[in-house]
Write a protein that holds these residues in place. Structure first.
Motif, PDB file in Angstrom:
ATOM      1  N   HIS A 137       0.798  -1.217   0.000  1.00  0.00           N
ATOM      2  CA  HIS A 137       0.000   0.000   0.000  1.00  0.00           C
ATOM      3  C   HIS A 137       0.839   1.280   0.000  1.00  0.00           C
ATOM      4  CE1 HIS A 137      -2.947  -3.003   1.257  1.00  0.00           C
ATOM      5  NE2 HIS A 137      -3.890  -2.151   0.934  1.00  0.00           N
ATOM      6  N   ALA A 138       2.034   1.192   0.524  1.00  0.00           N
ATOM      7  CA  ALA A 138       2.900   2.373   0.586  1.00  0.00           C
ATOM      8  C   ALA A 138       4.351   1.930   0.409  1.00  0.00           C
ATOM      9  CB  ALA A 138       2.715   3.110   1.919  1.00  0.00           C
ATOM     10  N   PRO A 139       4.756   1.593  -0.814  1.00  0.00           N
ATOM     11  CA  PRO A 139       6.121   1.101  -1.042  1.00  0.00           C
ATOM     12  C   PRO A 139       7.170   2.153  -0.695  1.00  0.00           C
ATOM     13  CG  PRO A 139       5.022   1.572  -3.122  1.00  0.00           C
ATOM     14  CD  PRO A 139       3.973   1.675  -2.067  1.00  0.00           C
ATOM     15  N   THR A 140       8.335   1.689  -0.327  1.00  0.00           N
ATOM     16  CA  THR A 140       9.421   2.596   0.044  1.00  0.00           C
ATOM     17  C   THR A 140      10.336   2.919  -1.128  1.00  0.00           C
ATOM     18  OG1 THR A 140      10.734   0.682   0.746  1.00  0.00           O
ATOM     19  CG2 THR A 140       9.429   1.807   2.436  1.00  0.00           C
ATOM     20  N   HIS A 141      10.281   2.113  -2.205  1.00  0.00           N
ATOM     21  CA  HIS A 141      11.105   2.340  -3.386  1.00  0.00           C
ATOM     22  C   HIS A 141      10.305   2.009  -4.641  1.00  0.00           C
ATOM     23  CE1 HIS A 141      14.196   1.991  -0.256  1.00  0.00           C
ATOM     24  NE2 HIS A 141      14.978   2.722  -1.061  1.00  0.00           N
ATOM     25  N   THR A 142      10.664   2.661  -5.722  1.00  0.00           N
ATOM     26  CA  THR A 142      10.058   2.339  -7.011  1.00  0.00           C
ATOM     27  C   THR A 142      10.679   1.049  -7.534  1.00  0.00           C
ATOM     28  OG1 THR A 142      11.709   3.471  -8.363  1.00  0.00           O
ATOM     29  CG2 THR A 142       9.900   4.816  -7.467  1.00  0.00           C
TER      30      THR A 142
END
Length: 296
Positions: free
Chosen positions: A207-212
């Motif tokens: 839901h809220a990734p830290t990296h692309t």
């Protein structure tokens, strides 16, 4: 103590007659006598005083009977309750749903069950964003229709019943809001709101990734606990929200733009239940939900 010894002892203690005990157990008198003797050897003393005319409990036999009877009744009652739960589909089934489209499927399944299983009442309630599995684990829900993936060792899951595309909810004045579509790499250009609560790491990364996907860091925005709070912050320019396509329909509001992704995998939804409590009612609901989702 073996079960046949226990049953034989308690029946003989009630009947005080080898013939009637044998009839009730559908055994021979000789077999009843063998079971009693085996138990007496196990205990180390006689449990019955036997004569050619009568059978009576010894003091030790009365003590053992009084100690065993309550536990025997409790075991029988527990097995009966478990059997009724496993076989029966009466009572109340508590069902959770995580999003409005999931709720629509749940409602259709509940209506179908009202016809096919009138003794089963279905009560539905929304799954909190900040605690996706807590109420299920506590027994407040029996089953829930929620986002995949679910990687919890104590929870079982069914097939995906619904999929939908992902969108980026972003402030209407942000440059990305004018795009026809965005990519996952574009997430590096805006802070993403995160979720505050009892959420697994893999769920939060969904839901809220830290990296692309290309490895670019994605800034963290404020943490939220529900959708209204999230969209208020989005409209205020405090961050963007990675969401499902239904949000644009069910949560349309001034100041928020919903931009589809060109490269994000769709979100799947399926039923999740406690692995140890896959009851007949849960299975009946799963069948009804599958029909509701597929239109079969």
């Amino acid at each position: 103590m073996e079960r046949d010894e226990l049953e034989c002892f308690l029946l003989l203690a009630e009947e005080l007659h080898f013939g009637r005990t044998a009839d009730r157990m559908r055994l021979s008198r000789a077999r009843v006598s063998q079971l009693v003797q085996r138990l007496e050897r196990r205990v180390g003393a006689p449990l019955f005083a036997r004569t050619s005319r009568r059978v009576a409990l010894t003091a030790l036999g009365r003590q053992l009977r009084d100690d065993l009877e309550p536990h025997h009744r409790a075991i029988g009652a527990a097995v009966a309750r478990a059997t009724a739960t496993a076989r029966g589909i009466d009572g109340v089934l508590h069902v959770g749903f995580s999003t409005p489209p999931a709720g629509e499927i749940v409602l259709k399944a509940a209506e179908a069950l009202h016809t096919s299983h009138p003794g089963l009442a279905v009560e539905i309630c929304e799954v909190p964003l900040s605690d996706p599995y807590g109420q299920l684990r506590k027994g407040e829900f029996d089953v829930q229709l929620t986002e995949f993936p679910v990687r919890e060792h104590d929870l079982g899951e069914g097939p995906a019943l619904l999929t939908e595309e992902r969108v980026l909810a972003i402030a209407a004045g942000h440059p990305l809001s004018a795009r026809a579509a965005v990519s996952l790499e574009d997430l590096s250009a805006v802070p993403l709101l995160t979720v505050d609560g009892e959420v697994p790491d893999y769920w939060l990364e969904q839901h809220a990734p830290t990296h692309t996907p290309g490895g670019r860091p994605i800034a963290r925005g404020p943490a939220v606990t529900n959708m209204q709070e999230a969209l208020t912050l989005v409209a205020g320019g405090k961050g963007a929200l990675l969401s499902a396509a239904h949000t644009a329909t069910y949560h349309a509001r001034p100041g928020v733009a919903y931009v589809p992704f060109a490269d994000a995998e769709p979100i799947g939804y399926g039923l999740v239940w406690r692995a140890a409590d896959n009851t007949s009612a849960v299975r009946a609901f799963a069948r009804a939900a599958l029909k509701a989702a597929t239109g079969a």
